[in-house]
Design an enzyme around this catalytic site. Structure first.
Site, short mmCIF file in Angstrom:
data_model
loop_
_atom_site.label_atom_id
_atom_site.label_comp_id
_atom_site.label_asym_id
_atom_site.label_seq_id
_atom_site.Cartn_x
_atom_site.Cartn_y
_atom_site.Cartn_z
N HIS A 11 2.06 16.33 2.98
CA HIS A 11 2.51 15.83 1.63
C HIS A 11 4.23 16.06 1.66
CE1 HIS A 11 2.83 14.28 -2.46
NE2 HIS A 11 3.10 15.64 -3.04
N ASP A 42 7.58 16.02 -7.38
CA ASP A 42 6.37 16.01 -6.63
C ASP A 42 5.34 14.72 -7.12
OD1 ASP A 42 3.66 16.23 -5.80
OD2 ASP A 42 4.09 18.20 -5.13
N CYS A 81 3.99 9.48 -0.59
CA CYS A 81 4.98 10.54 -0.87
C CYS A 81 6.27 10.53 -0.41
CB CYS A 81 4.23 11.84 -0.74
SG CYS A 81 3.79 12.06 1.01
#
Length: 223
Positions: A112, A129, A182
């Protein structure tokens, strides 16, 4: 039509060819066809694409009217974690972080990507995030880095009480709705933040952003 020409270029970049064909080379960085292919559909972006794009953000911000921005490589944070301040002390040769408006730090969390934004003007360290995870420890680690950098490079002690460390909540920033975007999210967080613009994009913009990033990397300029 310029748009059709762009579409043709993007299709050509995604077409079959030698994996190690160089698609773009600048800033001592190289992006190959294999790297560009990580921008296809639902692929995960790799270090090469993220570092090249983040450098484009930094280069754009050298122009008048943009905040002064420094961007660290994706390899900075792992080096800091593994070796402490001495391992990265020389990463800022020729750069005074404390004369920057913004310092952007891409963070790779195994599977991630996230982004930390240090705003020197506001004395904030914020963790972005796209899956809403908290990054308090990462913010603390980077504050400690700044504190040591300040002692080492200008003999000034940073007061923790003057700084705000904050993980952006899922209600504060756009969130991904799949398991693969991401990397694109952190690149676009960086792009918008480095222009002092509100982050207004959503998951629906990701296919467009992926194509746009291909063109920008090949042409070494942000649209």
């Amino acid at each position: 039509c310029p748009f059709q020409a762009m579409e043709r270029e993007i299709s050509a970049a995604f077409s079959k060819g030698e994996r190690d064909d160089v698609m773009s080379s600048a800033f001592k960085l190289t992006v190959t066809r294999e790297d560009i292919h990580t921008l296809r559909n639902l692929q995960w972006l790799n270090d090469e694409v993220i570092n090249f794009y983040m450098t484009l953000v930094m280069e754009r911000n050298k122009k008048e009217g943009y905040p002064a921005a420094h961007v660290f490589s994706t390899f900075f944070y792992p080096k800091l974690i593994s070796g402490g301040y001495p391992a990265v002390r020389r990463w800022t040769r020729g750069v005074d972080l404390f004369k920057q408006d913004l310092v952007l730090v891409p963070i790779h969390l195994r599977v991630h990507w996230a982004l930390v934004v240090i705003d020197m003007r506001k004395k904030t360290i914020k963790y972005y995030d796209s899956m809403g995870q908290r990054g308090s420890k990462i913010c603390e680690t980077l504050f400690q880095y700044l504190r040591e950098e300040s002692r080492e490079k200008r003999n000034v002690e940073l007061a923790f009480s003057e700084w705000t460390l904050h993980s952006m909540g899922s209600h504060e920033i756009p969130q991904q709705l799949n398991g693969s975007d991401c990397g694109v999210f952190i690149c676009k967080y960086a792009d918008y933040i480095a222009r002092d613009k509100p982050i207004t994009f959503t998951q629906t913009h990701m296919p467009y952003f992926r194509k746009k990033m291909v063109w920008e990397i090949i042409h070494q300029q942000l649209l």
